[in-house]
Design a protein around this motif. Sequence first.
Motif, PDB file in Angstrom:
ATOM      1  N   ASN A  42     -12.335 -30.123  18.198  1.00 25.96           N
ATOM      2  CA  ASN A  42     -12.619 -30.444  19.616  1.00 25.96           C
ATOM      3  C   ASN A  42     -12.718 -31.972  19.943  1.00 25.96           C
ATOM      4  OD1 ASN A  42     -12.229 -27.757  21.115  1.00 25.96           O
ATOM      5  ND2 ASN A  42     -14.100 -27.227  20.706  1.00 25.96           N
ATOM      6  N   ALA A  43     -13.596 -32.445  19.213  1.00 24.01           N
ATOM      7  CA  ALA A  43     -13.640 -34.129  19.387  1.00 24.01           C
ATOM      8  C   ALA A  43     -12.275 -34.730  19.301  1.00 24.01           C
ATOM      9  CB  ALA A  43     -14.731 -34.399  18.538  1.00 24.01           C
ATOM     10  N   ALA A  44     -11.779 -34.355  18.138  1.00 23.63           N
ATOM     11  CA  ALA A  44     -10.557 -35.275  17.348  1.00 23.63           C
ATOM     12  C   ALA A  44      -9.508 -35.139  18.432  1.00 23.63           C
ATOM     13  CB  ALA A  44     -10.319 -35.008  16.227  1.00 23.63           C
ATOM     14  N   ALA A  45      -9.285 -33.805  18.913  1.00 18.71           N
ATOM     15  CA  ALA A  45      -8.367 -33.358  19.795  1.00 18.71           C
ATOM     16  C   ALA A  45      -8.369 -34.165  21.150  1.00 18.71           C
ATOM     17  CB  ALA A  45      -7.930 -31.985  20.002  1.00 18.71           C
ATOM     18  N   SER A  46      -9.693 -34.164  21.523  1.00 21.63           N
ATOM     19  CA  SER A  46      -9.769 -34.592  22.967  1.00 21.63           C
ATOM     20  C   SER A  46      -9.401 -36.277  22.986  1.00 21.63           C
ATOM     21  CB  SER A  46     -11.292 -34.262  23.523  1.00 21.63           C
ATOM     22  OG  SER A  46     -11.320 -32.942  23.948  1.00 21.63           O
ATOM     23  N   LEU A  47     -10.140 -36.732  22.203  1.00 23.45           N
ATOM     24  CA  LEU A  47     -10.225 -38.452  22.061  1.00 23.45           C
ATOM     25  C   LEU A  47      -8.645 -38.661  21.983  1.00 23.45           C
ATOM     26  CD1 LEU A  47     -12.093 -40.860  22.266  1.00 23.45           C
ATOM     27  CD2 LEU A  47     -13.141 -38.443  22.324  1.00 23.45           C
ATOM     28  N   SER A  48      -7.914 -38.137  21.029  1.00 24.27           N
ATOM     29  CA  SER A  48      -6.533 -38.508  20.691  1.00 24.27           C
ATOM     30  C   SER A  48      -5.693 -38.341  22.009  1.00 24.27           C
ATOM     31  CB  SER A  48      -6.085 -37.606  19.715  1.00 24.27           C
ATOM     32  OG  SER A  48      -6.373 -37.865  18.595  1.00 24.27           O
ATOM     33  N   ALA A  49      -5.934 -37.128  22.947  1.00 25.47           N
ATOM     34  CA  ALA A  49      -5.445 -36.924  24.334  1.00 25.47           C
ATOM     35  C   ALA A  49      -5.773 -38.107  25.081  1.00 25.47           C
ATOM     36  CB  ALA A  49      -5.742 -35.763  24.921  1.00 25.47           C
ATOM     37  N   LEU A  50      -6.900 -38.576  25.152  1.00 26.87           N
ATOM     38  CA  LEU A  50      -7.453 -39.719  25.723  1.00 26.87           C
ATOM     39  C   LEU A  50      -6.542 -41.383  25.634  1.00 26.87           C
ATOM     40  CD1 LEU A  50      -9.621 -40.805  27.937  1.00 26.87           C
ATOM     41  CD2 LEU A  50     -10.855 -41.637  25.865  1.00 26.87           C
ATOM     42  N   PHE A  51      -6.208 -41.141  24.297  1.00 27.54           N
ATOM     43  CA  PHE A  51      -5.541 -42.530  23.904  1.00 27.54           C
ATOM     44  C   PHE A  51      -4.228 -42.309  24.125  1.00 27.54           C
ATOM     45  CE2 PHE A  51      -9.530 -43.733  21.476  1.00 27.54           C
ATOM     46  CZ  PHE A  51      -9.838 -44.827  22.019  1.00 27.54           C
ATOM     47  N   TYR A  52      -3.582 -41.250  23.814  1.00 27.50           N
ATOM     48  CA  TYR A  52      -2.159 -41.215  23.865  1.00 27.50           C
ATOM     49  C   TYR A  52      -1.417 -40.370  25.155  1.00 27.50           C
ATOM     50  CZ  TYR A  52      -3.414 -42.651  19.546  1.00 27.50           C
ATOM     51  OH  TYR A  52      -4.014 -43.472  18.206  1.00 27.50           O
TER      52      TYR A  52
END
Length: 676
Positions: free
Chosen positions: A419-429
Motif C-alpha cells: 500500500n505504501a509504495a502504490a500510494s506514493l507512486s500515485a502521488l508522484f505520477y
Amino acid sequence: MSYSIVRRLDLLLLGLILGGVADSASAAAHGPRPVKVMLISMFAQEAAVWTDKLGLDQAIPVPGLSPRYPAVRCNSDDVCQMTTDMGKANAAASVSALAHSGLFDLRQTYFIIAGIAGVDPAQGTTGTAAWSRYLVDSDLAWELDARERPAGWSTGYLGINTKTPGVKPPLGYGSEVYKLNDRLLDKALSLSRGVALADSEQAQAYRALYAAAPGNQPPQVTQCDSMTGNNWYHGDLLGRRARDWFKLLTDGQGTYCMSSQEDNASYTALKRAAGAGLLDDQRVAVLRAASNFDRPHPGQTPLASLSANSGGFALALQNLYLAAAPLVHDIVEHWPDWRQQTPEKEAPVGHIDGAPAGGAPLAPKVMIVNMFGGEAAPFIKALRLTTGRKVPGLSPRYPEVLCDRDNICQVTTDMGYSNAAASLSALFYASGFDLRNTYFIIAGIAGINPNLGTVGSTTWADYAIDYSLAHEIDAREMPAGWASGYFGIDTDTPSRKPALRYRTEVFQINRQLVTRAFALSKNVTLGDSEAARTYRAGFASGPASRPPMVLRCDTVSTDTWFGGSALANRAQAWSSLLTDGKASYCTAQQEDNSTLEVLRRAAAAGRADFKRVLILRAGSDVDRPHPGQTDSDVLLNYTTQGGFEPAAANLLATARPVIQQIVGQWRHWKKGVPAR
C-alpha cells in the motif's frame, strides 16, 4: 511552466539519457501506446527469456521504474515486457509508475506476472510451472521466535490482532489475499497444460532424493497458488506454516504451492490502477515456475537444502516461457475476441485532479505521510487540512490529499509495503502536484526498543533498514549456536553481511536535515497517559521507565510485526550489520523502506528531492517484555501498554515546530536545508 510540460520534458530527458529519444518522443506526440500483453518480470534473467523470442526491440523509458530496468520493451504485435526489480517495494513502485505514466493505453491489456519461485514438493517439483488462483501474503502477520511461543502453538506466527495461530485475522490491510479471474486462469491452463516442459539430468537426480510424488516426478504445468513474502522461509516447519496460513486466509479454497516475493505487491498496484480506470484487474494472470524446493529432502538439513544446487534455476526460466507463450500467442492471434472478453472500465484514463484546469499545479511546502487514519487525524485537525484533492491510485480508504492555505498537505497511504509504495507512486505520477521542492515528513507509530526509548517517545531516524529481506529457518531447525533463524540472502550465517542487491535494504536520511529537525523539536513537551505510566513502571530502569522524550535513533521496516526478546535482539544485530555499525535500532514499523524507495525513484525522475525527506516514528508499544512479563504477552496484549493515543498526539507535537519553521522561513528552506 505547467505540470504537463514539466512531465514531457522529464520523459524527453530520460529518453536522451537512455538512447530512447525516438520512442519517447513518439509516445509524447502520438498518445499512449496500446498494449495487448504486458509481461511482468522481476529481474534480468526472468526478463531475458522473452526479449529475443518475442522480438522486444522497442525500448520506452518510463519515469519511476527501477534504475536497473528503466525501460519497457515492446514489439510490433503490441506485446510488452517490464522488469520491476525484486521485492515488494520495488514491485509495487514499478507497476504503479508504469500504470500512471500516461505512456501506455492499458485499459484492455492482459498482464502476465511471470517469475521463478520455491515449490512445496507435495504440489510440484523443480521446473513445475503453476498458474495461480489465489495470492496470499505470508509477511502480514505477528511473529514470536519459535522458542518463545506459548505451549501448544505449532509455530511462532499468527494473524495480526489474534490470540493463536489457528484464528483467521481481520484482513485490515486489503492486500493479504487476492483471488484472480477464474475464466482467465482456466483459459491459460487449457492452452498450456499439455506443453512439454524442459528438464535436465541434474534436476532429475536431485528430485529423486524426495520420497514421494510429485516432488520426485518430472515437471508439469499445473494450477496451484502463490505465497508472497519478502522473507525467504525454508524448512519443514515454516513450510508447514505456509500450508496452514494459506488454507486459513483462503477459507480452505486455495492450495499453497509456490513461494515468491512480489505477487501481492504487484497486484495491489494493478488493483489501484484499475480503480483509477487505467486498466482491468480481471485481466491479470500469475505464473510461477519452480527453481528450488522450499524444504529439504529426507536426511538433509534446512540450511543444506537452501544452498543446494537442485538444477532447477535454468529449468524454471525456460519453463516460464514454454508455459506462458501459448497464452501470449493466443491473445495476439485472436485479439478481436480477447479484446472484448471482459467489460471495459468507464473511468477516464490518466485523470488528474491535483491541478486546477488552466492553472499552475499546487506545490506543497510540506507533505505529511501517514499510514492510517489514527496517525493522520491529529495532523488533519490541528493543521486544519480541509481542502481535499482526489488522486487516482490512492487507497480507496484514503482517496484524497488534504491541504491548507499555506501549502501544507497530508496523504494517508494505507498500511504495509504494498500500500505504501502504490500510494506514493500515485502521488508522484497521477496527482498533478509539483513536489520538486516539497519536504516530506513520514510520520507514524511503531514498536520501540526499551533500551533506547519508552512508550510515547518520538524518534527522528538517520537510517531505515529492511528487516524482512532475509532467509529464515524456524529457530527449532536452525544450526546450533545461532541467535535466531534469520540470516542474509545468499549467506550461510547470521553474522555475514549480505550483498545489498535489492537496493532497498538500507536508506540513509539527509544528516543535516535530521539534525535541524531534532534541534527544533528536542525540547517539545510530549503527552502521556495513565496506562502508559503504569506499564512503564514494570521496567526497572530508564529510559524504558522514564517519561517519553524526543530521540534520534533508527528504524527497521517489515510487514511482519515481531515481538519478544530474541527477534528484538535480532533487529539490533541486523541494523548494525547492514550499516557497518552506524545504525542504532530504535523503532520497528511496516512501511518506511517501501515509501523511501518511491521517493528515491521520484528524485531520480526529477519529481522530488531525496535530501528533503524525514522519518518520524513514535513508540506505541515496546518490542520486548519487562521483567516478569512473557514474550508472547508483550505482542498479544500490546494495547494494554497505553501507548497509541500519546504516540499519535506526540507525532504532531514533534513535527509541528519543524513544519512551522519550513513554512515560516520558506524563502530560505525552498533553496534547501538552511545551515542554521
